[in-house]
Design a protein around this motif. Structure first.
Motif, PDB file in Angstrom:
ATOM      1  N   ALA A  98      27.167  46.009  56.293  1.00 38.12           N
ATOM      2  CA  ALA A  98      28.622  45.870  56.339  1.00 38.12           C
ATOM      3  C   ALA A  98      29.272  47.085  56.995  1.00 38.12           C
ATOM      4  CB  ALA A  98      29.168  45.670  54.927  1.00 38.12           C
ATOM      5  N   ILE A  99      28.827  48.273  56.625  1.00 39.52           N
ATOM      6  CA  ILE A  99      29.409  49.496  57.204  1.00 39.52           C
ATOM      7  C   ILE A  99      29.094  49.586  58.694  1.00 39.52           C
ATOM      8  CG2 ILE A  99      29.403  52.023  57.125  1.00 39.52           C
ATOM      9  CD1 ILE A  99      28.706  51.786  54.138  1.00 39.52           C
ATOM     10  N   ALA A 100      27.870  49.181  59.080  1.00 41.33           N
ATOM     11  CA  ALA A 100      27.477  49.242  60.491  1.00 41.33           C
ATOM     12  C   ALA A 100      28.336  48.333  61.362  1.00 41.33           C
ATOM     13  CB  ALA A 100      26.001  48.867  60.635  1.00 41.33           C
ATOM     14  N   PHE A 101      28.929  47.294  60.768  1.00 40.43           N
ATOM     15  CA  PHE A 101      29.811  46.411  61.523  1.00 40.43           C
ATOM     16  C   PHE A 101      31.040  47.145  62.060  1.00 40.43           C
ATOM     17  CE2 PHE A 101      28.336  42.343  59.165  1.00 40.43           C
ATOM     18  CZ  PHE A 101      27.369  42.118  60.134  1.00 40.43           C
ATOM     19  N   ALA A 102      31.266  48.370  61.609  1.00 39.34           N
ATOM     20  CA  ALA A 102      32.436  49.125  62.070  1.00 39.34           C
ATOM     21  C   ALA A 102      32.261  49.638  63.495  1.00 39.34           C
ATOM     22  CB  ALA A 102      32.700  50.304  61.129  1.00 39.34           C
ATOM     23  N   ALA A 103      31.060  49.549  64.059  1.00 37.20           N
ATOM     24  CA  ALA A 103      30.815  50.100  65.401  1.00 37.20           C
ATOM     25  C   ALA A 103      31.797  49.579  66.458  1.00 37.20           C
ATOM     26  CB  ALA A 103      29.370  49.830  65.820  1.00 37.20           C
ATOM     27  N   PRO A 104      32.046  48.247  66.548  1.00 37.58           N
ATOM     28  CA  PRO A 104      33.015  47.782  67.559  1.00 37.58           C
ATOM     29  C   PRO A 104      34.425  48.333  67.339  1.00 37.58           C
ATOM     30  CG  PRO A 104      31.663  45.962  66.759  1.00 37.58           C
ATOM     31  CD  PRO A 104      31.403  47.120  65.849  1.00 37.58           C
ATOM     32  N   LEU A 105      34.761  48.631  66.097  1.00 41.92           N
ATOM     33  CA  LEU A 105      36.077  49.203  65.822  1.00 41.92           C
ATOM     34  C   LEU A 105      36.173  50.605  66.412  1.00 41.92           C
ATOM     35  CD1 LEU A 105      36.397  48.136  62.060  1.00 41.92           C
ATOM     36  CD2 LEU A 105      36.921  46.807  64.114  1.00 41.92           C
ATOM     37  N   PHE A 106      35.092  51.369  66.296  1.00 39.94           N
ATOM     38  CA  PHE A 106      35.070  52.698  66.896  1.00 39.94           C
ATOM     39  C   PHE A 106      35.126  52.609  68.417  1.00 39.94           C
ATOM     40  CE2 PHE A 106      33.092  54.002  62.781  1.00 39.94           C
ATOM     41  CZ  PHE A 106      33.976  55.023  62.468  1.00 39.94           C
ATOM     42  N   VAL A 107      34.506  51.578  68.991  1.00 34.30           N
ATOM     43  CA  VAL A 107      34.571  51.382  70.441  1.00 34.30           C
ATOM     44  C   VAL A 107      36.022  51.228  70.883  1.00 34.30           C
ATOM     45  CG1 VAL A 107      33.995  49.834  72.348  1.00 34.30           C
ATOM     46  CG2 VAL A 107      32.271  50.368  70.625  1.00 34.30           C
ATOM     47  N   THR A 108      36.778  50.429  70.145  1.00 35.36           N
ATOM     48  CA  THR A 108      38.186  50.201  70.484  1.00 35.36           C
ATOM     49  C   THR A 108      38.976  51.506  70.459  1.00 35.36           C
ATOM     50  OG1 THR A 108      38.115  47.950  69.606  1.00 35.36           O
ATOM     51  CG2 THR A 108      40.282  48.982  69.818  1.00 35.36           C
ATOM     52  N   LEU A 109      38.781  52.303  69.429  1.00 39.94           N
ATOM     53  CA  LEU A 109      39.555  53.539  69.285  1.00 39.94           C
ATOM     54  C   LEU A 109      39.099  54.629  70.251  1.00 39.94           C
ATOM     55  CD1 LEU A 109      39.976  53.798  65.402  1.00 39.94           C
ATOM     56  CD2 LEU A 109      41.585  52.917  67.095  1.00 39.94           C
ATOM     57  N   LEU A 110      37.809  54.665  70.580  1.00 44.49           N
ATOM     58  CA  LEU A 110      37.292  55.731  71.436  1.00 44.49           C
ATOM     59  C   LEU A 110      37.391  55.400  72.920  1.00 44.49           C
ATOM     60  CD1 LEU A 110      34.075  56.741  69.446  1.00 44.49           C
ATOM     61  CD2 LEU A 110      36.236  57.980  69.564  1.00 44.49           C
ATOM     62  N   SER A 111      37.590  54.125  73.259  1.00 46.47           N
ATOM     63  CA  SER A 111      37.649  53.751  74.670  1.00 46.47           C
ATOM     64  C   SER A 111      38.857  54.372  75.367  1.00 46.47           C
ATOM     65  CB  SER A 111      37.690  52.225  74.821  1.00 46.47           C
ATOM     66  OG  SER A 111      38.822  51.679  74.162  1.00 46.47           O
ATOM     67  N   GLY A 112      39.911  54.666  74.605  1.00 48.40           N
ATOM     68  CA  GLY A 112      41.083  55.315  75.187  1.00 48.40           C
ATOM     69  C   GLY A 112      40.771  56.722  75.666  1.00 48.40           C
ATOM     70  N   PRO A 113      40.412  57.636  74.751  1.00 45.14           N
ATOM     71  CA  PRO A 113      40.150  59.011  75.183  1.00 45.14           C
ATOM     72  C   PRO A 113      38.905  59.175  76.042  1.00 45.14           C
ATOM     73  CG  PRO A 113      39.638  58.739  72.842  1.00 45.14           C
ATOM     74  CD  PRO A 113      40.340  57.490  73.282  1.00 45.14           C
ATOM     75  N   LEU A 114      37.893  58.328  75.887  1.00 45.20           N
ATOM     76  CA  LEU A 114      36.630  58.519  76.610  1.00 45.20           C
ATOM     77  C   LEU A 114      36.562  57.740  77.920  1.00 45.20           C
ATOM     78  CD1 LEU A 114      34.019  58.509  73.691  1.00 45.20           C
ATOM     79  CD2 LEU A 114      35.106  60.462  74.811  1.00 45.20           C
ATOM     80  N   LEU A 115      37.244  56.607  77.998  1.00 45.90           N
ATOM     81  CA  LEU A 115      37.203  55.788  79.205  1.00 45.90           C
ATOM     82  C   LEU A 115      38.556  55.701  79.904  1.00 45.90           C
ATOM     83  CD1 LEU A 115      35.005  52.775  77.966  1.00 45.90           C
ATOM     84  CD2 LEU A 115      34.286  54.725  79.365  1.00 45.90           C
ATOM     85  N   ASN A 116      39.549  56.355  79.327  1.00 51.74           N
ATOM     86  CA  ASN A 116      40.912  56.302  79.863  1.00 51.74           C
ATOM     87  C   ASN A 116      41.438  54.876  79.928  1.00 51.74           C
ATOM     88  OD1 ASN A 116      41.179  59.124  80.304  1.00 51.74           O
ATOM     89  ND2 ASN A 116      39.969  58.939  82.178  1.00 51.74           N
ATOM     90  N   GLU A 117      41.024  54.061  78.975  1.00 49.50           N
ATOM     91  CA  GLU A 117      41.504  52.687  78.899  1.00 49.50           C
ATOM     92  C   GLU A 117      42.686  52.609  77.938  1.00 49.50           C
ATOM     93  OE1 GLU A 117      37.196  50.409  79.587  1.00 49.50           O
ATOM     94  OE2 GLU A 117      38.286  50.206  77.701  1.00 49.50           O
ATOM     95  N   ARG A 118      43.643  51.807  78.314  1.00 50.75           N
ATOM     96  CA  ARG A 118      44.797  51.613  77.439  1.00 50.75           C
ATOM     97  C   ARG A 118      44.416  50.610  76.351  1.00 50.75           C
ATOM     98  NH1 ARG A 118      48.751  47.838  76.967  1.00 50.75           N
ATOM     99  NH2 ARG A 118      50.746  48.533  76.087  1.00 50.75           N
ATOM    100  N   VAL A 119      44.564  51.029  75.102  1.00 49.63           N
ATOM    101  CA  VAL A 119      44.240  50.158  73.976  1.00 49.63           C
ATOM    102  C   VAL A 119      45.495  49.399  73.568  1.00 49.63           C
ATOM    103  CG1 VAL A 119      43.357  50.025  71.625  1.00 49.63           C
ATOM    104  CG2 VAL A 119      42.453  51.748  73.202  1.00 49.63           C
ATOM    105  N   ALA A 120      45.448  48.077  73.647  1.00 49.59           N
ATOM    106  CA  ALA A 120      46.606  47.256  73.304  1.00 49.59           C
ATOM    107  C   ALA A 120      46.893  47.322  71.807  1.00 49.59           C
ATOM    108  CB  ALA A 120      46.377  45.820  73.742  1.00 49.59           C
TER     109      ALA A 120
END
Length: 292
Positions: A98-120
């Motif tokens: 259950a805790i490991a399922f949080a990985a995609p959530l971290f992708v969403t939050l980190l894609s902004g600072p690391l990929l310069n993507e705008r998070v909607a």
């Protein structure tokens, strides 16, 4: 049978392999150090990956001009595996999953600072809700809180970094090269550390070490193949069937019965992940060129 249904069934088979591999690692973790488990898992998987790469595209599929990128991804994956296997030895299987399922959530939050993507706004809000689900499972400050949960969260963060680097370099590097080197680096690192933790396997444990590697490779192969038959937006949500297997395997093998808060938290995390996936699908559909 339709192509999409076949893709879903293959995806479920891959997730089952993952769950079985996790169960085997948890079983071995009661006797052996996580470093030794990682060593055998990657030792078995790497030749199978090389053979698949050779079959799919020849040895050229393993060529790369970015060894530094692969080294970085391999070190991150080493951290992912170490934290997750350690977490398996400290927490019930369903709670770890259950805790490991949080990985995609971290992708969403980190894609902004690391990929310069705008998070909607929608995926950002869904991620925050998902983290609330993680807190429900972990329950910091509660009597049932275990520090092993923080280790599994570390595994989720590392895995998110793996997905982010895959997004950044996936279009520039061959798929099998990324898989091969991400497996090679943990093998080398664990081999260097192995003498300090080595314990000679006994009896069925040898079968467990081999089976863990085969199941891990099977999971990668099935999940990769699933996306060839079914759209990602349709197949990806079936990754959450891992929770079903984790509950059943944990109950059957160790008598683990998750409390209601694990199910509630897992439900919140899964709902958040599905909301993000649905949003991304809608964005992709809108961006698709019109045929008129």
């Amino acid at each position: 049978m339709s192509s999409s249904l076949l893709g879903i069934l293959i995806m479920c088979a891959g997730v089952l392999c993952l769950a079985l591999g996790d169960a085997v690692s948890k079983w071995l973790g009661g006797t052996y150090d996580p470093i030794q488990i990682i060593f055998f898992r990657t030792l078995v998987s790497l030749p199978l990956i090389a053979l698949l790469a050779r079959w799919r595209g020849g040895w050229a599929a393993l060529r790369t001009r970015r060894p530094g990128v692969h080294l970085l991804r391999g070190l991150i994956f080493t951290g992912t595996m170490f934290c997750f296997v350690t977490g398996l030895t400290l927490l019930p299987l369903a709670e770890t999953t259950a805790i490991a399922f949080a990985a995609p959530l971290f992708v969403t939050l980190l894609s902004g600072p690391l990929l310069n993507e705008r998070v909607a706004a929608v995926p950002f809000a869904a991620s925050l809700v998902g983290f609330a689900g993680v807190l429900i499972v972990v329950r910091p400050g509660a009597a049932g809180f275990q520090w092993g949960a923080l280790i599994v969260i570390g595994a989720a963060v590392c895995y998110a970094l793996m997905m982010i680097t895959a997004r950044r370099y996936g279009g520039k590097e061959r798929l099998w090269a990324m898989v091969f080197y991400a497996t090679l680096v943990p093998l080398v690192v664990s081999a260097l550390l192995l003498p300090g933790v080595w314990r000679t396997p006994q009896g069925l444990h040898w079968l467990g070490f081999v089976g863990s590697g085969v199941l891990g490779m099977g999971a990668v192969s099935f999940i990769t193949l699933a996306f060839r038959y079914a759209p990602a937006a349709l197949a990806a949500p079936f990754d959450y069937t891992a929770m079903v297997w984790a509950v059943l395997l944990g109950w059957w093998l160790w008598g683990e019965v998750p409390d209601v808060w694990v199910f509630v938290g897992a439900g919140v995390i899964i709902a958040s992940g599905l909301a993000i996936a649905l949003h991304e699908r809608r964005v992709a559909v809108k961006a698709r060129p019109s045929s008129t």
